[in-house]
Design a protein around this motif. Sequence first.
Motif, PDB file in Angstrom:
ATOM      1  N   MET A   1      48.186  46.839  37.630  1.00  0.00           N
ATOM      2  CA  MET A   1      47.454  46.057  36.638  1.00  0.00           C
ATOM      3  C   MET A   1      46.206  45.464  37.273  1.00  0.00           C
ATOM      4  SD  MET A   1      49.720  42.564  36.247  1.00  0.00           S
ATOM      5  CE  MET A   1      49.826  41.356  37.561  1.00  0.00           C
ATOM      6  N   HIS A   2      45.296  44.968  36.437  1.00  0.00           N
ATOM      7  CA  HIS A   2      44.064  44.370  36.920  1.00  0.00           C
ATOM      8  C   HIS A   2      44.194  42.852  36.901  1.00  0.00           C
ATOM      9  CE1 HIS A   2      39.892  44.010  37.968  1.00  0.00           C
ATOM     10  NE2 HIS A   2      39.612  43.328  36.867  1.00  0.00           N
ATOM     11  N   VAL A   3      43.795  42.217  38.017  1.00  0.00           N
ATOM     12  CA  VAL A   3      43.892  40.771  38.158  1.00  0.00           C
ATOM     13  C   VAL A   3      42.528  40.212  38.544  1.00  0.00           C
ATOM     14  CG1 VAL A   3      45.039  38.858  39.328  1.00  0.00           C
ATOM     15  CG2 VAL A   3      46.280  40.999  38.933  1.00  0.00           C
ATOM     16  N   VAL A   4      42.130  39.134  37.884  1.00  0.00           N
ATOM     17  CA  VAL A   4      40.890  38.439  38.225  1.00  0.00           C
ATOM     18  C   VAL A   4      41.256  37.130  38.921  1.00  0.00           C
ATOM     19  CG1 VAL A   4      38.764  37.388  37.369  1.00  0.00           C
ATOM     20  CG2 VAL A   4      39.656  39.461  36.289  1.00  0.00           C
ATOM     21  N   ILE A   5      40.617  36.871  40.057  1.00  0.00           N
ATOM     22  CA  ILE A   5      40.860  35.651  40.821  1.00  0.00           C
ATOM     23  C   ILE A   5      39.575  34.847  40.887  1.00  0.00           C
ATOM     24  CG2 ILE A   5      41.483  34.696  43.077  1.00  0.00           C
ATOM     25  CD1 ILE A   5      43.090  37.270  43.561  1.00  0.00           C
ATOM     26  N   MET A   6      39.652  33.584  40.509  1.00  0.00           N
ATOM     27  CA  MET A   6      38.495  32.699  40.594  1.00  0.00           C
ATOM     28  C   MET A   6      38.683  31.787  41.805  1.00  0.00           C
ATOM     29  SD  MET A   6      36.819  29.622  39.973  1.00  0.00           S
ATOM     30  CE  MET A   6      37.583  28.549  38.768  1.00  0.00           C
TER      31      MET A   6
ATOM     32  N   LEU B   1      47.814  41.242  46.410  1.00  0.00           N
ATOM     33  CA  LEU B   1      47.803  42.058  45.193  1.00  0.00           C
ATOM     34  C   LEU B   1      47.330  43.480  45.490  1.00  0.00           C
ATOM     35  CD1 LEU B   1      46.357  39.392  42.749  1.00  0.00           C
ATOM     36  CD2 LEU B   1      48.604  40.482  42.531  1.00  0.00           C
ATOM     37  N   GLN B   2      46.348  43.599  46.369  1.00  0.00           N
ATOM     38  CA  GLN B   2      45.857  44.929  46.715  1.00  0.00           C
ATOM     39  C   GLN B   2      46.936  45.739  47.426  1.00  0.00           C
ATOM     40  OE1 GLN B   2      41.611  45.997  48.076  1.00  0.00           O
ATOM     41  NE2 GLN B   2      42.714  45.884  50.007  1.00  0.00           N
ATOM     42  N   ARG B   3      47.700  45.067  48.299  1.00  0.00           N
ATOM     43  CA  ARG B   3      48.790  45.773  48.987  1.00  0.00           C
ATOM     44  C   ARG B   3      49.833  46.287  48.008  1.00  0.00           C
ATOM     45  NH1 ARG B   3      48.164  41.524  52.775  1.00  0.00           N
ATOM     46  NH2 ARG B   3      49.944  40.406  51.866  1.00  0.00           N
ATOM     47  N   LEU B   4      49.947  45.605  46.867  1.00  0.00           N
ATOM     48  CA  LEU B   4      50.901  46.017  45.835  1.00  0.00           C
ATOM     49  C   LEU B   4      50.279  47.018  44.862  1.00  0.00           C
ATOM     50  CD1 LEU B   4      52.487  42.520  45.123  1.00  0.00           C
ATOM     51  CD2 LEU B   4      53.565  44.447  46.299  1.00  0.00           C
ATOM     52  N   ASP B   5      49.095  47.518  45.214  1.00  0.00           N
ATOM     53  CA  ASP B   5      48.409  48.563  44.447  1.00  0.00           C
ATOM     54  C   ASP B   5      47.865  48.097  43.099  1.00  0.00           C
ATOM     55  OD1 ASP B   5      48.747  50.525  46.413  1.00  0.00           O
ATOM     56  OD2 ASP B   5      50.760  51.013  45.683  1.00  0.00           O
ATOM     57  N   HIS B   6      47.572  46.809  42.983  1.00  0.00           N
ATOM     58  CA  HIS B   6      46.898  46.312  41.788  1.00  0.00           C
ATOM     59  C   HIS B   6      45.393  46.300  42.042  1.00  0.00           C
ATOM     60  CE1 HIS B   6      50.698  45.189  40.037  1.00  0.00           C
ATOM     61  NE2 HIS B   6      50.995  44.424  41.079  1.00  0.00           N
ATOM     62  N   THR B   7      44.605  46.415  40.984  1.00  0.00           N
ATOM     63  CA  THR B   7      43.159  46.271  41.130  1.00  0.00           C
ATOM     64  C   THR B   7      42.800  44.800  41.007  1.00  0.00           C
ATOM     65  OG1 THR B   7      42.738  46.615  38.764  1.00  0.00           O
ATOM     66  CG2 THR B   7      42.750  48.563  40.190  1.00  0.00           C
ATOM     67  N   VAL B   8      41.814  44.383  41.798  1.00  0.00           N
ATOM     68  CA  VAL B   8      41.490  42.963  41.895  1.00  0.00           C
ATOM     69  C   VAL B   8      39.986  42.748  41.839  1.00  0.00           C
ATOM     70  CG1 VAL B   8      41.780  40.852  43.245  1.00  0.00           C
ATOM     71  CG2 VAL B   8      43.511  42.660  43.395  1.00  0.00           C
ATOM     72  N   ALA B   9      39.585  41.700  41.112  1.00  0.00           N
ATOM     73  CA  ALA B   9      38.205  41.235  41.124  1.00  0.00           C
ATOM     74  C   ALA B   9      38.218  39.766  41.525  1.00  0.00           C
ATOM     75  CB  ALA B   9      37.555  41.398  39.752  1.00  0.00           C
ATOM     76  N   VAL B  10      37.388  39.422  42.503  1.00  0.00           N
ATOM     77  CA  VAL B  10      37.324  38.043  42.986  1.00  0.00           C
ATOM     78  C   VAL B  10      35.971  37.451  42.637  1.00  0.00           C
ATOM     79  CG1 VAL B  10      37.519  36.526  44.983  1.00  0.00           C
ATOM     80  CG2 VAL B  10      38.866  38.630  44.888  1.00  0.00           C
ATOM     81  N   VAL B  11      36.006  36.261  42.049  1.00  0.00           N
ATOM     82  CA  VAL B  11      34.781  35.569  41.640  1.00  0.00           C
ATOM     83  C   VAL B  11      34.633  34.294  42.466  1.00  0.00           C
ATOM     84  CG1 VAL B  11      33.569  34.426  39.738  1.00  0.00           C
ATOM     85  CG2 VAL B  11      34.997  36.449  39.286  1.00  0.00           C
ATOM     86  N   ASP B  12      33.445  34.079  43.021  1.00  0.00           N
ATOM     87  CA  ASP B  12      33.172  32.837  43.740  1.00  0.00           C
ATOM     88  C   ASP B  12      31.670  32.574  43.673  1.00  0.00           C
ATOM     89  OD1 ASP B  12      34.928  31.166  46.118  1.00  0.00           O
ATOM     90  OD2 ASP B  12      32.759  30.883  46.068  1.00  0.00           O
ATOM     91  N   LYS B  13      31.302  31.309  43.545  1.00  0.00           N
ATOM     92  CA  LYS B  13      29.880  30.980  43.441  1.00  0.00           C
ATOM     93  C   LYS B  13      29.176  31.030  44.788  1.00  0.00           C
ATOM     94  CE  LYS B  13      30.856  25.989  43.478  1.00  0.00           C
ATOM     95  NZ  LYS B  13      30.728  24.732  42.692  1.00  0.00           N
ATOM     96  N   ASN B  14      29.947  31.083  45.868  1.00  0.00           N
ATOM     97  CA  ASN B  14      29.378  31.165  47.211  1.00  0.00           C
ATOM     98  C   ASN B  14      29.596  32.575  47.768  1.00  0.00           C
ATOM     99  OD1 ASN B  14      28.513  30.894  49.838  1.00  0.00           O
ATOM    100  ND2 ASN B  14      30.196  29.546  50.476  1.00  0.00           N
TER     101      ASN B  14
END
Length: 221
Positions: free
Chosen positions: A1-6, A19-32
């Motif tokens: 599944m796809h997971v978004v992390i703020m 999450l990546q090790r568990l074969d999920h797709t990940v997007a990480v958001v950070d202002k820095n």
Amino acid sequence: MHVVIMGCGRVGSSLAAALQRLDHTVAVVDKNPQAFHRLGKDFRGQQITGNGFDRDILVEAGIEQAAAFAAVSNGDNSNIVSARVARETFGVEHVVARIYDPKRAEVYQRLGIPTVATVPWTTDRFLRMLLPEGVATAWREPSGTVAVLQLPLHEAWVGHRVSELESAVGARVAFITRFGNGVLPDARTVVQADDTVYVAALSGTVTDVTAAARRTPEESE
């Protein structure tokens, strides 16, 4: 599944890697943008610079296809706002926000946003390692007011009803584990040998409850 992390601090980067090790797709958001260095060279997901409560940023992160959203920045307000946007605007099913202030966590739980109240949770983890078995809490609700703990029960309580035990210790028996199975007791349930009894108690009464449980039924009268 796809997971978004703020948030790409220690927790966010660690969660992304797991999450990546568990074969999920990940997007990480950070202002820095410098925060993404924590992800390491092996991270294959998206790295998006911006505020996690900005709708356009969330869309870029794939929030419309996401099955889960985690708000783990270092700001309570940012976490809860972004979590509500993910839940209420984009309909993400699994949303969790990290909250430092336990009083705020209680409010946000009422709004339907699951929270991890960092300070009470960490305190409980330390207590479970520092205190003797049966004294530390097994669970605490977000405000820290109610705790569930394993009762260090005197063996003389075997054969007595749960209602007698509740009256003696001043707490409610939440459940019992018996022969590896969970039991939801009622007032007529009798404590058996080798039962593990868990009670729900007000946090300020935990010491008194555990002290009463160590006494015999006769001493409690």
